[in-house]
Design an enzyme around this catalytic site. Structure first.
Site, PDB file in Angstrom:
ATOM      1  CG  HIS A 121      -0.476   0.309   2.519  1.00 19.39           C
ATOM      2  ND1 HIS A 121      -0.362   1.603   2.979  1.00 19.39           N
ATOM      3  CD2 HIS A 121      -0.080  -0.487   3.550  1.00 19.39           C
ATOM      4  CE1 HIS A 121       0.080   1.593   4.244  1.00 19.39           C
ATOM      5  NE2 HIS A 121       0.261   0.330   4.603  1.00 19.39           N
ATOM      6  CG  ASP A 133       2.132   1.769   8.091  1.00 19.96           C
ATOM      7  OD1 ASP A 133       1.876   1.141   7.057  1.00 19.96           O
ATOM      8  OD2 ASP A 133       1.297   1.950   9.009  1.00 19.96           O
ATOM      9  CD  GLU A 167      -3.102  -0.984   4.923  1.00 20.18           C
ATOM     10  OE1 GLU A 167      -2.907  -2.001   5.599  1.00 20.18           O
ATOM     11  OE2 GLU A 167      -2.869   0.170   5.357  1.00 20.18           O
ATOM     12  CD  GLU A 168      -2.171   3.092   7.166  1.00 17.66           C
ATOM     13  OE1 GLU A 168      -2.856   2.568   8.074  1.00 17.66           O
ATOM     14  OE2 GLU A 168      -0.933   2.954   7.094  1.00 17.66           O
ATOM     15  CG  HIS A 282      -0.723   4.291  12.214  1.00 16.70           C
ATOM     16  ND1 HIS A 282      -1.919   3.637  12.416  1.00 16.70           N
ATOM     17  CD2 HIS A 282      -0.237   3.802  11.041  1.00 16.70           C
ATOM     18  CE1 HIS A 282      -2.141   2.798  11.415  1.00 16.70           C
ATOM     19  NE2 HIS A 282      -1.128   2.881  10.566  1.00 16.70           N
TER      20      HIS A 282
END
Length: 434
Positions: A121, A133, A167-168, A282
């Site tokens: 992603h 991420d 995706e998140e 995150h």
């Protein structure tokens, strides 16, 4: 890695039900003697990360769904792939009232009925640039794809790569891709490899426990470099592989850990500290300084190892190659057959029993097409006879026993559209004599 654990649990339970009903098609490893994967340059992977970081910095500090940084990230990756010969397409979807994007890239060649797909992603959360991420997975998959092109790799299976949006927000982009993939096309995907967070600053080495062949392929690589692995549990079902697994496609992948704390046993095994695998998960501190170069390097090489191993064996053909790359339009039905010609010279005797015929036809409905190889004496060898349904394009290498034919002379690829409503053209035609 997405935010909602509840959605993850639902995805995992759905996978068990749907997988049982659909029946997973096992991925197969390459035969003995498969071409070894080249080393992936971690410097190149880090440069891609730097570029993604710059994109975030120039677009409000993130690369999240619906934000300008995400679209700029898609454009960046697409330009890299277009420049080296991939066939790319951008798929649009809408979520939360804003447009999202997936990027799909196909490497020409290989059996279109045997697809090995790798993906990551590309979006971040809104709070930061998302370098681990999931800039890490996105950059490594990009460099693996570019290495395929640079090396001239010609696998027996077809290679496809994907970068997913949103995706998140719940695997939105990959779900959209899979849900809009016709059942016949889903069945052609023999393995999907997912890479989400592969450069955590306090890394572990986790392998997805899904398809056993894919799992063992990764374990074999890490065993070979003396790095122990564990089965991935923290993010199981929480990344884009779940979208594929839920419809029965074999999946696998790698992960270096998120917010969970590394145990003392894991510290003994891998080094690091008994703190979170990624303390910036995150968060705004998920920047370029949040990457462990050793983990990024090892996982990037493991990605290449899996792609090369699972896609079969082949090396660029040797011998004499005769090619015509001039475009020839194929008129819609009713229309005459058209031909592309290569003139073979300097080959002694007859053609071989394993004449390699490379066909590259761009067409919006290959089920309309009849394609033949015509020898210099007029003998016809059928290559494709209206198979493939509504799928587009024929990019395939056929093997023809042409041993009864004199090698030298004008060989033709003939194509005819015998049903209405779709058009295309011969993009290339190649004969390889061993």
């Amino acid at each position: 890695m997405k935010l909602s654990a509840r959605l993850a649990a639902l995805a995992g339970s759905s996978a068990l039900v749907i997988g049982a009903l659909a029946g997973a098609v096992p991925a197969t490893a390459a035969p003995a003697g498969a071409t070894a994967a080249p080393d992936i340059s971690v410097a190149n992977v880090k440069q891609h990360l730097t570029d993604l970081s710059t994109i975030a910095a120039n677009n409000g500090g993130n690369r999240a769904h619906g934000r300008p940084g995400y679209k700029a990230s898609i454009d960046f990756v697409k330009a890299k792939l277009d420049a080296v010969g991939f066939t790319t397409s951008v798929q649009q979807f809408t979520y939360n009232g804003t447009t999202g994007y997936n990027l799909i890239a196909d490497w020409p060649g290989g059996d279109p009925n045997q697809v090995i797909m790798s993906g990551a992603h590309l979006d971040s959360v809104t709070s930061g640039a998302g370098m681990n991420d999931n800039g890490s997975g996105s950059a490594a998959v990009l460099e693996a794809a570019l290495t395929v092109a640079r090396s001239g790799y010609q696998p027996s299976k077809h290679l496809r790569f994907g970068w997913w949006g949103a995706e998140e927000l719940g695997l939105v982009g990959s779900k959209y891709y899979v849900n809009n993939l016709p059942t016949a096309e889903r069945s052609k995907v023999k393995g999907y490899l997912n890479f989400d967070m592969i450069g955590s600053p306090n890394p572990g080495y986790f392998v997805y426990d899904d398809d056993p062949t894919i799992e063992q392929t990764f374990k074999t690589y890490f065993s070979g470099i003396g790095v122990p692995t564990e089965i991935e549990t923290e993010g199981d079902g929480r990344s884009d592989h779940a979208s594929f697994k839920n419809v029965g496609i074999p999946v696998g992948g790698l992960f270096t850990g998120a917010s969970r704390v590394k145990s003392s046993a894991q510290v003994s095994k891998w080094g690091g500290t008994a703190t979170a695998f990624d303390r910036c998960y995150h968060s705004s501190c998920d920047t370029l300084s949040n990457i462990n170069d050793t983990a990024l390097d090892r996982n990037s090489d493991a990605i290449a190892h899996a792609i090369w191993t699972l896609s079969g064996t082949s090396t660029p053909p040797t011998g004499k190659v005769f090619e015509n790359t001039a475009d020839v339009a194929i008129p819609d039905s009713p229309g005459a057959a058209v031909t592309s010609t290569v003139n073979v010279t300097g080959v002694t005797g007859n053609a071989p029993s394993n004449l390699s015929v490379g066909v590259d036809i761009v067409h919006t409905y290959k089920g309309d097409l009849v394609v033949d190889l015509i020898a210099p004496d007029g003998s016809v060898y059928n290559l494709h006879n209206r198979t493939g349904g509504s799928a587009d394009n024929i990019v395939q290498t056929y093997t023809v026993n042409a041993s009864s034919e004199v090698a030298n002379g004008a060989w033709k690829l003939r194509a005819q559209d015998i049903a209405s409503a779709d058009t295309g053209y011969i993009n290339g035609f190649k004969l390889t004599f061993p």
